[in-house]
Scaffold this motif. Sequence first.
Motif, PDB file in Angstrom:
ATOM      1  N   ASN C  12       4.194 -20.206 127.509  1.00  0.00           N
ATOM      2  CA  ASN C  12       3.123 -20.271 126.870  1.00  0.00           C
ATOM      3  C   ASN C  12       3.445 -20.249 125.140  1.00  0.00           C
ATOM      4  O   ASN C  12       4.771 -19.363 125.040  1.00  0.00           O
ATOM      5  CB  ASN C  12       2.701 -18.891 127.428  1.00  0.00           C
ATOM      6  CG  ASN C  12       2.432 -18.047 128.323  1.00  0.00           C
ATOM      7  OD1 ASN C  12       1.287 -18.336 128.559  1.00  0.00           O
ATOM      8  ND2 ASN C  12       2.769 -18.108 129.573  1.00  0.00           N
ATOM      9  N   HIS C  14       1.536 -19.162 121.515  1.00  0.00           N
ATOM     10  CA  HIS C  14       0.621 -18.847 120.808  1.00  0.00           C
ATOM     11  C   HIS C  14       1.308 -19.032 119.439  1.00  0.00           C
ATOM     12  O   HIS C  14       2.127 -19.372 118.863  1.00  0.00           O
ATOM     13  CB  HIS C  14       0.905 -16.579 121.037  1.00  0.00           C
ATOM     14  CG  HIS C  14       0.809 -16.031 122.585  1.00  0.00           C
ATOM     15  ND1 HIS C  14      -0.303 -15.964 122.728  1.00  0.00           N
ATOM     16  CD2 HIS C  14       1.577 -15.894 123.230  1.00  0.00           C
ATOM     17  CE1 HIS C  14      -0.210 -14.865 123.815  1.00  0.00           C
ATOM     18  NE2 HIS C  14       1.038 -15.565 124.792  1.00  0.00           N
ATOM     19  N   SER C  17      -2.568 -14.863 116.908  1.00  0.00           N
ATOM     20  CA  SER C  17      -3.446 -13.942 117.625  1.00  0.00           C
ATOM     21  C   SER C  17      -3.619 -15.553 118.671  1.00  0.00           C
ATOM     22  O   SER C  17      -4.411 -15.168 119.951  1.00  0.00           O
ATOM     23  CB  SER C  17      -3.921 -13.351 116.820  1.00  0.00           C
ATOM     24  OG  SER C  17      -5.304 -13.826 116.184  1.00  0.00           O
ATOM     25  N   LYS C  18      -3.576 -16.645 118.501  1.00  0.00           N
ATOM     26  CA  LYS C  18      -4.250 -17.715 119.671  1.00  0.00           C
ATOM     27  C   LYS C  18      -3.300 -17.628 120.013  1.00  0.00           C
ATOM     28  O   LYS C  18      -2.273 -18.238 119.942  1.00  0.00           O
ATOM     29  CB  LYS C  18      -4.979 -18.826 118.591  1.00  0.00           C
ATOM     30  CG  LYS C  18      -5.897 -18.877 118.034  1.00  0.00           C
ATOM     31  CD  LYS C  18      -6.097 -20.157 117.427  1.00  0.00           C
ATOM     32  CE  LYS C  18      -6.458 -21.623 117.923  1.00  0.00           C
ATOM     33  NZ  LYS C  18      -6.883 -22.456 117.076  1.00  0.00           N
ATOM     34  N   HIS C  19      -4.137 -18.137 121.004  1.00  0.00           N
ATOM     35  CA  HIS C  19      -3.355 -18.404 122.601  1.00  0.00           C
ATOM     36  C   HIS C  19      -3.688 -19.694 123.653  1.00  0.00           C
ATOM     37  O   HIS C  19      -4.042 -20.295 123.264  1.00  0.00           O
ATOM     38  CB  HIS C  19      -3.401 -17.569 124.099  1.00  0.00           C
ATOM     39  CG  HIS C  19      -2.720 -17.606 125.069  1.00  0.00           C
ATOM     40  ND1 HIS C  19      -2.795 -16.820 126.650  1.00  0.00           N
ATOM     41  CD2 HIS C  19      -1.484 -17.848 125.247  1.00  0.00           C
ATOM     42  CE1 HIS C  19      -1.675 -16.966 127.180  1.00  0.00           C
ATOM     43  NE2 HIS C  19      -0.922 -18.102 126.776  1.00  0.00           N
ATOM     44  N   LYS C  22      -0.976 -22.557 128.174  1.00  0.00           N
ATOM     45  CA  LYS C  22      -1.171 -21.337 129.003  1.00  0.00           C
ATOM     46  C   LYS C  22      -0.497 -21.463 130.091  1.00  0.00           C
ATOM     47  O   LYS C  22      -0.991 -22.414 130.879  1.00  0.00           O
ATOM     48  CB  LYS C  22      -2.541 -20.810 129.218  1.00  0.00           C
ATOM     49  CG  LYS C  22      -3.322 -20.459 127.972  1.00  0.00           C
ATOM     50  CD  LYS C  22      -5.151 -20.586 128.217  1.00  0.00           C
ATOM     51  CE  LYS C  22      -5.317 -20.523 126.783  1.00  0.00           C
ATOM     52  NZ  LYS C  22      -6.934 -20.703 126.849  1.00  0.00           N
ATOM     53  N   ASN C  23       0.645 -20.622 130.773  1.00  0.00           N
ATOM     54  CA  ASN C  23       1.552 -20.444 131.949  1.00  0.00           C
ATOM     55  C   ASN C  23       1.488 -22.871 132.105  1.00  0.00           C
ATOM     56  O   ASN C  23       0.658 -22.823 133.444  1.00  0.00           O
ATOM     57  CB  ASN C  23       0.561 -19.981 133.197  1.00  0.00           C
ATOM     58  CG  ASN C  23       0.762 -18.619 133.125  1.00  0.00           C
ATOM     59  OD1 ASN C  23       1.860 -18.136 132.638  1.00  0.00           O
ATOM     60  ND2 ASN C  23      -0.425 -18.264 132.953  1.00  0.00           N
TER      61      ASN C  23
END
Lengths: 286, 295, 252
Positions: C12, C14, C17-19, C22-23
């Motif tokens: 992951n 970031h 605060s922005k992801h 993802k996985n």
Amino acid sequence: MTKQQFTKIVGIQLLLLCTLLTLSFLGIILFDLFSKGYSALSWDFLSTAPSKGMTQGGILPAVAGTALVTLVATLFALPFGVACAIYLNEYARDHWFTRLLRASIRNLAGVPSIIYGLFGLALFVEALHIGASILASGLTLALLTLPYIITTTEEALHNVPNAYREAALALGATKWESIKTVVLPGAMPGILTGTILALSRAAGETAPILFTGVAFYTRYLPGSLLDEFMALPYHLYILSTQHQSLEQVRPLAYATAVVLLGMVLLLNLSAIMLRIRYRNLWKTSK
Amino acid sequence: MMNRRTFWDRFYHRLFAFAAGLCVLVLLGIFGMLLLNGFRFFESVSLWSFLGSSNWNPSAWGKATYGMGAMLWSTLLVSLGAMVLAVPLGIGTAAYLSEVAPGWVRDWIKPAIELLAAVPSVVVGFIGIVVIAPIISRIFGLSNGLNALNGSILLAVMALPTIISVAEEAIRSVPNTYKEGAYALGANSWTTLMTVTLPACTSGLIAATMLGMGRVIGETMTVLMATGNANAMPHGFFDPVRTITATVAIEMGEVPYGTTHFYGLYALGAVLFLITLIINLLAESIAAKFRKQGR
Amino acid sequence: MENIKIAIRDFNLHFGSKHVLKNINIEFPANKIVALIGPSGCGKSTLLRSLNRMHDLSPDARLEGDILLEDLHLLHPRTDVVAIRRKVGMVFQRPNPFPKSIYENVAYGLRLTGTHNEADIRARVESCLQQSYIWEETKDELQKSALQLSGGQQQRLCIARAIAVEPEVILLDEPCSALDPISTAKIEDLLLELKNRYTIVIVTHNMQQAQRVADFTAFMYLGEVIEYGPTDQIFNHPQQMLTRNYVEGHFG
């Protein structure tokens, strides 16, 4: 012609007039000095010491003193300033220390030069016991030019495209290696330009050396960095206001002014040319 | 192998950070030095008599006096006079450069203005003596042309490059859409400049003025040489004056180290430092605003 | 899949605060070309730049999970980032040769590691330029500034520069997006040749290019790997609706 068109034409002419007036100051300075100082200028004037209570002779000790003190200032200010700029542009992230640092540099640039003189007197001459000397004056001038060198170097570093840093890092360079081999060489023309401008500023300053080492008159060329020295700007000040027969030495004062101004303008012109020459350095790769 | 490279990498990182820290120390050092030496002065002279009196006579036999009123007023008089001359001229030039002049003209004028900025202050002072003073004494029928007016003219010349460059940047930061709006309503270039462009960048022009002021208020050699050096309260521009900087420059060479007089000159320096610091901080905060807006 | 070179596990990323990623769970086989495709902003370049820790340059990037180069944990703070970047070379979107001579560009990485024998360097420069199909064009003017080369030549020079330090993996971030079709074709030929010696991961927005060069293709969307498999399968028999829509040109 309508009234509107009329005011427009008059207005634009007014702006042009402002510009010409501004330029005329430079013109007056150059014309007056060079036309009147030219005749007293000679090789002897540059290569001999003042004689007969400074009513005759030349300015060799002043030229040598100014050159030396400027050199000392650069030797200290350049590495220190470049290091600061590298820290700011390459390492620093936005936190309180960086902000304090930037604020310090901005404000240092605005501190009157005579305050540097007071500081130099208190720190170098008195506290560090260097005494009034070339070294103390040079260090004082180094502090004065420091903000200029930092600002121009940081801008030069900033202009080196990030792609070069990434390329170097991707090839396995450490951060320092990327700076040494790619970033600094790329920023070199800009750093050089800034340094020349700082040199010219240091060479023309009087107030910071007033209490830190400049002398009214020395018979010989300085023998060590701990000697007092003569300097061109101070010599001009003496000849034009402090001499007992001001009218008699006026031609010498003119010639001194020409040498000082000529030196400073040459440095500035070379900086301007350098900048023009390297203006498009990054255009192709950006 | 790798260890050596990592070592140097860390070494230089720390070296640069150290240099940067030293740089902050210099500013704090200057500030602290002025404060410390200034405090010593106020051990023997009250702040009130320093600021409130206009009588500066440290070498008076028996009772030395340390009032900076006349100097402060002289400094302000000369600097404000310089601004009156330089601001309209500077903004006019900046407007010409950014709105009227074709590119090639600008390419020639801007280096010329840089050269003007590069003229050492002692050379400007010399010009004040040999060129401006005779003109002033002839025009106004004075016996001596070394006075506040002379200083103001010279300082105006020295402030011009600063004012022009900051004002030009401010004028350029006005978005083109503003001007297009005015042109679309049938305004010509002059009307647009006066009614739209300049009002839109007022804060930038104020910043330019203040930075110019900050530049001249601390100027030493020019005023030392060209303003006549009379240590008295001036009554107008034709009076000779002696500014804070000139006083420090003249007297520091003669005072013995560690005397009240010596510390008094540091106190003068502290006042000067505070004035320029406040002016520059204000100007920077205003300039920061218009720079942000321009982007 | 045989012989895994890079394995990404529960990764992951970031930015503040922005992801952004993802996985991510994906494996890249050795000596193959893997293409990462997907609409702009899907995170394919971000994923690529994670493989040589380029995100170390951005203070607000936060990386979690595990990326293995064989048995080397790339994200582990104790792993030497300089060593990683020597094993994982990178070629950027826009050609970025240094403003030095052609010769010095290729020699750059060698000099860093302390190769001082000029004959060794010369031999290595020549072999890398040959491997990058640019030797014939430049052999007579190795001292010329690299900035005088054409864009396509510059990019091949950048590939030569990258392979000069003998990496195990080469990452390419849309290497042809700034190039004309002829230069693009040359680079694609080059990649097919290079995969015999290196593992290659290429980000591309050009689906024809992915089909021409890649053995495997991963389709990414909004920070996730939607589908990953042999290139033929992704383009001709996609399992996912999103993938089909993308490869058929319905969006992006």
